[in-house]
Scaffold this motif. Structure first.
Motif, PDB file in Angstrom:
ATOM      1  N   THR A  57       0.878  -1.335   0.185  1.00  0.00           N
ATOM      2  CA  THR A  57       0.018  -0.148  -0.082  1.00  0.00           C
ATOM      3  C   THR A  57       0.948   1.295   0.027  1.00  0.00           C
ATOM      4  OG1 THR A  57      -1.568  -1.320   1.257  1.00  0.00           O
ATOM      5  CG2 THR A  57      -1.837   1.258   1.242  1.00  0.00           C
ATOM      6  N   LYS A  58       2.039   1.157   0.985  1.00  0.00           N
ATOM      7  CA  LYS A  58       2.845   2.198   0.768  1.00  0.00           C
ATOM      8  C   LYS A  58       3.561   2.565  -0.535  1.00  0.00           C
ATOM      9  CE  LYS A  58       3.979   2.155   5.613  1.00  0.00           C
ATOM     10  NZ  LYS A  58       5.055   2.200   6.625  1.00  0.00           N
ATOM     11  N   LYS A  59       3.795   1.357  -1.065  1.00  0.00           N
ATOM     12  CA  LYS A  59       4.257   1.516  -2.581  1.00  0.00           C
ATOM     13  C   LYS A  59       3.534   1.927  -3.643  1.00  0.00           C
ATOM     14  CE  LYS A  59       7.835   0.541  -5.440  1.00  0.00           C
ATOM     15  NZ  LYS A  59       7.907  -0.762  -5.844  1.00  0.00           N
ATOM     16  N   GLN A  60       2.227   1.700  -3.421  1.00  0.00           N
ATOM     17  CA  GLN A  60       1.196   2.165  -4.324  1.00  0.00           C
ATOM     18  C   GLN A  60       1.119   3.868  -4.155  1.00  0.00           C
ATOM     19  OE1 GLN A  60      -2.705   0.234  -3.209  1.00  0.00           O
ATOM     20  NE2 GLN A  60      -2.677  -0.664  -5.041  1.00  0.00           N
ATOM     21  N   SER A  65       2.193   9.078  -6.384  1.00  0.00           N
ATOM     22  CA  SER A  65       2.775  10.616  -6.412  1.00  0.00           C
ATOM     23  C   SER A  65       3.723  10.789  -7.359  1.00  0.00           C
ATOM     24  CB  SER A  65       3.478  10.689  -4.868  1.00  0.00           C
ATOM     25  OG  SER A  65       4.631   9.681  -4.726  1.00  0.00           O
ATOM     26  N   ARG A  66       4.768   9.710  -7.648  1.00  0.00           N
ATOM     27  CA  ARG A  66       5.607   9.756  -8.970  1.00  0.00           C
ATOM     28  C   ARG A  66       4.817   9.869 -10.316  1.00  0.00           C
ATOM     29  NH1 ARG A  66      10.845   8.302  -8.669  1.00  0.00           N
ATOM     30  NH2 ARG A  66      10.760   9.294 -10.558  1.00  0.00           N
ATOM     31  N   GLU A  96       2.929   3.265 -14.047  1.00  0.00           N
ATOM     32  CA  GLU A  96       1.625   2.907 -14.021  1.00  0.00           C
ATOM     33  C   GLU A  96       1.688   1.358 -14.260  1.00  0.00           C
ATOM     34  OE1 GLU A  96      -0.616   6.837 -16.216  1.00  0.00           O
ATOM     35  OE2 GLU A  96       0.157   4.966 -17.475  1.00  0.00           O
ATOM     36  N   GLN A  97       2.549   0.774 -14.999  1.00  0.00           N
ATOM     37  CA  GLN A  97       2.692  -0.676 -14.910  1.00  0.00           C
ATOM     38  C   GLN A  97       2.889  -1.165 -13.814  1.00  0.00           C
ATOM     39  OE1 GLN A  97       5.663  -1.563 -17.941  1.00  0.00           O
ATOM     40  NE2 GLN A  97       4.380  -0.968 -19.703  1.00  0.00           N
ATOM     41  N   GLN A  98       3.910  -0.634 -12.998  1.00  0.00           N
ATOM     42  CA  GLN A  98       4.141  -1.371 -11.536  1.00  0.00           C
ATOM     43  C   GLN A  98       2.995  -1.330 -10.744  1.00  0.00           C
ATOM     44  OE1 GLN A  98       7.414   0.527  -9.842  1.00  0.00           O
ATOM     45  NE2 GLN A  98       8.837   0.367 -11.793  1.00  0.00           N
ATOM     46  N   LEU A  99       1.973   0.042 -10.735  1.00  0.00           N
ATOM     47  CA  LEU A  99       0.993   0.261  -9.916  1.00  0.00           C
ATOM     48  C   LEU A  99      -0.114  -1.027 -10.103  1.00  0.00           C
ATOM     49  CD1 LEU A  99      -0.149   1.943  -7.771  1.00  0.00           C
ATOM     50  CD2 LEU A  99      -1.198   3.279  -9.810  1.00  0.00           C
ATOM     51  N   THR A 100      -0.313  -1.203 -11.481  1.00  0.00           N
ATOM     52  CA  THR A 100      -0.940  -2.252 -11.895  1.00  0.00           C
ATOM     53  C   THR A 100      -0.753  -3.693 -11.494  1.00  0.00           C
ATOM     54  OG1 THR A 100      -1.510  -1.050 -14.102  1.00  0.00           O
ATOM     55  CG2 THR A 100      -2.291  -3.482 -14.120  1.00  0.00           C
ATOM     56  N   GLN A 101       0.488  -4.154 -11.357  1.00  0.00           N
ATOM     57  CA  GLN A 101       0.942  -5.337 -10.877  1.00  0.00           C
ATOM     58  C   GLN A 101       0.709  -5.246  -9.219  1.00  0.00           C
ATOM     59  OE1 GLN A 101       5.210  -5.397 -12.064  1.00  0.00           O
ATOM     60  NE2 GLN A 101       4.949  -5.996 -14.232  1.00  0.00           N
ATOM     61  N   ILE A 102       1.145  -4.300  -8.878  1.00  0.00           N
ATOM     62  CA  ILE A 102       0.864  -4.199  -7.100  1.00  0.00           C
ATOM     63  C   ILE A 102      -0.673  -4.414  -6.800  1.00  0.00           C
ATOM     64  CG2 ILE A 102       0.856  -2.687  -5.238  1.00  0.00           C
ATOM     65  CD1 ILE A 102       3.492  -1.558  -6.173  1.00  0.00           C
ATOM     66  N   ASP A 103      -1.649  -3.681  -7.707  1.00  0.00           N
ATOM     67  CA  ASP A 103      -2.993  -3.949  -7.510  1.00  0.00           C
ATOM     68  C   ASP A 103      -3.399  -5.455  -7.734  1.00  0.00           C
ATOM     69  OD1 ASP A 103      -3.485  -1.288  -7.143  1.00  0.00           O
ATOM     70  OD2 ASP A 103      -3.813  -0.805  -9.322  1.00  0.00           O
ATOM     71  N   GLY A 104      -2.771  -6.079  -8.574  1.00  0.00           N
ATOM     72  CA  GLY A 104      -3.129  -7.558  -8.818  1.00  0.00           C
ATOM     73  C   GLY A 104      -2.574  -8.216  -7.521  1.00  0.00           C
ATOM     74  N   THR A 105      -1.396  -8.025  -7.153  1.00  0.00           N
ATOM     75  CA  THR A 105      -0.723  -8.679  -5.948  1.00  0.00           C
ATOM     76  C   THR A 105      -1.470  -8.513  -4.697  1.00  0.00           C
ATOM     77  OG1 THR A 105       1.348  -8.325  -7.153  1.00  0.00           O
ATOM     78  CG2 THR A 105       1.414  -8.993  -4.961  1.00  0.00           C
ATOM     79  N   LEU A 106      -2.182  -7.205  -4.539  1.00  0.00           N
ATOM     80  CA  LEU A 106      -2.643  -6.952  -3.173  1.00  0.00           C
ATOM     81  C   LEU A 106      -3.935  -7.519  -3.213  1.00  0.00           C
ATOM     82  CD1 LEU A 106      -2.301  -3.252  -2.945  1.00  0.00           C
ATOM     83  CD2 LEU A 106      -1.808  -4.731  -1.208  1.00  0.00           C
ATOM     84  N   SER A 107      -4.534  -7.920  -4.415  1.00  0.00           N
ATOM     85  CA  SER A 107      -6.083  -8.926  -4.527  1.00  0.00           C
ATOM     86  C   SER A 107      -5.739 -10.090  -4.043  1.00  0.00           C
ATOM     87  CB  SER A 107      -6.365  -8.435  -5.913  1.00  0.00           C
ATOM     88  OG  SER A 107      -6.759  -7.423  -6.245  1.00  0.00           O
TER      89      SER A 107
END
Length: 241
Positions: A57-60, A65-66, A96-107
């Motif tokens: 979540t912190k990484k998100q 912000s970036r 944005e790609q990293q954010l999408t990957q993190i969303d899937g990992t969090l799910s």
């Protein structure tokens, strides 16, 4: 085959060739025993997953912000420095790609954590239900149905005895009178009193038939009153003269 799998395959083949067969079998058994002994508890796994969720979540938040920063840079250098603007947009795409990957990992982590929590809850519920079932079974083992029937009969008999005692205690002592006879006597007394009242009403004095004298004033009282008035008038006239 990917590069990572090839690398693991090479390392495993080299390690197996360098060790004797007996040693490898004993080592694998030791590792399996160690792995079984050090298996984490469900609560530990849940805590680890929660820590991972917090980290992601912190990484998100950092990536969001970036992305905003790179978008601001691209807008700022759009007409002045196209190269800087394009580089900012590329970085924005990577974030944005990293954010999408993190969303899937969090799910996935959230699903796994909820499954572990549900499994832990169900295990605890079943454990408590089994404990309660054993307790009930232990209680029923100490109960004899024949003794229960005998106990209920004793209770019923004692209730009947208690009712008989209550009835005996509540009976009044002394002379017993018939209530119907008392009511009949009371009615006779009321009838006698009514007849006596009717007789007294028949003995009232009769109304007089002779004409009563009128209450006119006498001639003497009238003449006396007139003389007093004349005397007062004379005194008034003398005072005025």
């Amino acid at each position: 085959m990917s590069k990572i799998s090839k690398m693991f395959k090479v390392s495993s083949s080299s390690s197996s060739s360098s060790r004797p067969s007996s040693g490898s079998s004993s080592g694998s058994s030791t590792r399996s025993k160690h792995r079984s002994r050090s298996s984490p508890s469900p609560q530990e796994a849940i805590n680890r997953l929660r820590e991972t969720e917090a980290m992601l979540t912190k990484k998100q938040e950092y990536l969001e912000s970036r992305i905003e920063q790179e978008l601001t840079i691209a807008k700022k250098n759009g007409s002045k420095n196209k190269r800087a603007a394009l580089q900012a947009l590329k970085r924005k795409k990577r974030f944005e790609q990293q954010l999408t990957q993190i969303d899937g990992t969090l799910s996935t982590i959230e699903f796994q954590r909820e499954a572990l929590e549900n499994a832990t809850t169900n295990t605890e519920v079943l454990k408590n239900m089994g404990y309660a079932a054993k307790a009930i079974k232990g209680v029923h083992q100490n109960i004899d149905l024949d003794k229960i029937d005998s106990l209920m009969q004793d209770i019923s008999e004692q209730q009947e005895v208690a009712q008989e005692i209550s009835d005996a205690i509540s009976k009044p002592f002394g002379d017993q009178f018939d209530e119907d006879e008392l009511l009949a006597e009371l009615a006779e007394l009321e009838q006698e009193e009514l007849e006596e009242s009717m007789k007294n009403m028949g003995r009232l004095p009769s109304v007089p038939t002779s004409k009563l004298p009128s209450a006119r004033p006498s001639h003497r009282a009238t003449s006396k009153k007139r003389a007093e008035d004349e005397h007062d008038m004379k005194r008034l006239a003398a005072w005025a003269s």
